[in-house]
Write a protein that holds these residues in place. Sequence first.
Motif, PDB file in Angstrom:
ATOM      1  N   GLU A  84     -24.550 -50.635 -14.127  1.00  0.00           N
ATOM      2  CA  GLU A  84     -24.139 -51.274 -15.081  1.00  0.00           C
ATOM      3  C   GLU A  84     -24.277 -53.002 -15.204  1.00  0.00           C
ATOM      4  O   GLU A  84     -24.196 -53.446 -15.783  1.00  0.00           O
ATOM      5  CB  GLU A  84     -22.473 -50.879 -15.152  1.00  0.00           C
ATOM      6  N   THR A  88     -25.744 -55.147 -18.522  1.00  0.00           N
ATOM      7  CA  THR A  88     -24.927 -56.090 -19.146  1.00  0.00           C
ATOM      8  C   THR A  88     -26.020 -57.321 -19.302  1.00  0.00           C
ATOM      9  O   THR A  88     -25.765 -58.249 -20.181  1.00  0.00           O
ATOM     10  CB  THR A  88     -23.823 -56.706 -18.323  1.00  0.00           C
ATOM     11  N   ASN A  91     -29.600 -57.747 -23.960  1.00  0.00           N
ATOM     12  CA  ASN A  91     -28.863 -58.305 -25.179  1.00  0.00           C
ATOM     13  C   ASN A  91     -29.727 -58.306 -26.320  1.00  0.00           C
ATOM     14  O   ASN A  91     -30.937 -58.371 -25.965  1.00  0.00           O
ATOM     15  CB  ASN A  91     -28.389 -59.894 -24.735  1.00  0.00           C
ATOM     16  N   SER A 121     -33.779 -44.605 -23.510  1.00  0.00           N
ATOM     17  CA  SER A 121     -32.665 -44.191 -22.631  1.00  0.00           C
ATOM     18  C   SER A 121     -32.754 -44.048 -21.067  1.00  0.00           C
ATOM     19  O   SER A 121     -33.758 -43.613 -20.891  1.00  0.00           O
ATOM     20  CB  SER A 121     -32.371 -42.644 -23.354  1.00  0.00           C
ATOM     21  N   ARG A 130     -22.912 -39.921 -19.503  1.00  0.00           N
ATOM     22  CA  ARG A 130     -23.571 -40.871 -20.664  1.00  0.00           C
ATOM     23  C   ARG A 130     -24.661 -41.672 -20.054  1.00  0.00           C
ATOM     24  O   ARG A 130     -24.822 -41.377 -18.649  1.00  0.00           O
ATOM     25  CB  ARG A 130     -22.381 -41.791 -20.821  1.00  0.00           C
ATOM     26  N   PHE A 132     -27.439 -45.122 -20.570  1.00  0.00           N
ATOM     27  CA  PHE A 132     -27.822 -46.354 -21.393  1.00  0.00           C
ATOM     28  C   PHE A 132     -28.817 -46.557 -22.237  1.00  0.00           C
ATOM     29  O   PHE A 132     -29.814 -46.048 -21.959  1.00  0.00           O
ATOM     30  CB  PHE A 132     -27.757 -47.724 -20.334  1.00  0.00           C
ATOM     31  N   GLN A 133     -28.499 -46.925 -23.259  1.00  0.00           N
ATOM     32  CA  GLN A 133     -29.561 -47.016 -24.453  1.00  0.00           C
ATOM     33  C   GLN A 133     -29.817 -48.229 -25.116  1.00  0.00           C
ATOM     34  O   GLN A 133     -29.054 -49.126 -25.187  1.00  0.00           O
ATOM     35  CB  GLN A 133     -29.218 -45.900 -25.730  1.00  0.00           C
ATOM     36  N   SER A 144     -30.091 -53.531 -30.492  1.00  0.00           N
ATOM     37  CA  SER A 144     -28.726 -53.441 -29.937  1.00  0.00           C
ATOM     38  C   SER A 144     -28.920 -52.601 -28.642  1.00  0.00           C
ATOM     39  O   SER A 144     -29.987 -52.142 -28.196  1.00  0.00           O
ATOM     40  CB  SER A 144     -28.017 -52.377 -30.608  1.00  0.00           C
ATOM     41  N   ALA A 145     -27.714 -52.476 -27.601  1.00  0.00           N
ATOM     42  CA  ALA A 145     -27.678 -51.665 -26.515  1.00  0.00           C
ATOM     43  C   ALA A 145     -26.322 -51.299 -26.164  1.00  0.00           C
ATOM     44  O   ALA A 145     -25.280 -52.105 -26.735  1.00  0.00           O
ATOM     45  CB  ALA A 145     -28.201 -52.771 -25.438  1.00  0.00           C
ATOM     46  N   GLY A 146     -26.340 -50.249 -25.595  1.00  0.00           N
ATOM     47  CA  GLY A 146     -24.986 -49.675 -25.355  1.00  0.00           C
ATOM     48  C   GLY A 146     -25.155 -48.209 -24.580  1.00  0.00           C
ATOM     49  O   GLY A 146     -26.089 -47.712 -24.407  1.00  0.00           O
ATOM     50  N   TYR A 147     -23.951 -47.500 -24.519  1.00  0.00           N
ATOM     51  CA  TYR A 147     -23.725 -46.477 -24.045  1.00  0.00           C
ATOM     52  C   TYR A 147     -23.980 -45.114 -25.032  1.00  0.00           C
ATOM     53  O   TYR A 147     -23.256 -45.247 -26.023  1.00  0.00           O
ATOM     54  CB  TYR A 147     -22.702 -46.398 -22.971  1.00  0.00           C
TER      55      TYR A 147
END
Length: 162
Positions: A84, A88, A91, A121, A130, A132-133, A144-147
């Motif tokens: 994680e 972070t 971006n 992914s 989950r 991270f994508q 974009s990026a997120g879970y």
Amino acid sequence: MRLPLWCWIGAAMLSACSGYAPTADMAGLDRDQVVARMGPPETTRQIDGGTRLEFPRGPYGRHTWFVDLDASGRVVRTEQVLTEARFTQINPGMSADEVRARLGRPGEVQGLGRERGMVWSYRFENPFCRWFQVEIALDNVVRSAGYGEPPECVRREPVFSR
């Protein structure tokens, strides 16, 4: 002398797992020794006067190992990068190459409809189901990026027929 089949299977499984992750005593080894222990790297990159070997353990693996070699070709650092803390750093506006340099090869790549780009992914070690994508636009820039939730975790409602 004959050994039971399960002994052979167990021995094969143990030897297959031995190259999954770098061992604690890798500092100072040369590239050939690393490859002998872990297999061939998926990607080799030049970094700060040295070389980075990338070992993704997927597509369902939850680890990608970076092994950094100095200018003389000796191991100076190993790191598991699917964390994680690394996520972070991803971006919007970054290039796809920058993402690859931080996270390595994605475990899965899916195209988006209407030719809007793709989603990379990364499965990773976590207590939840989950991944991270990273959404990459057609110009190879992070949109974009997120879970998200991987397909094996999606619960489907049972279908009852009468």
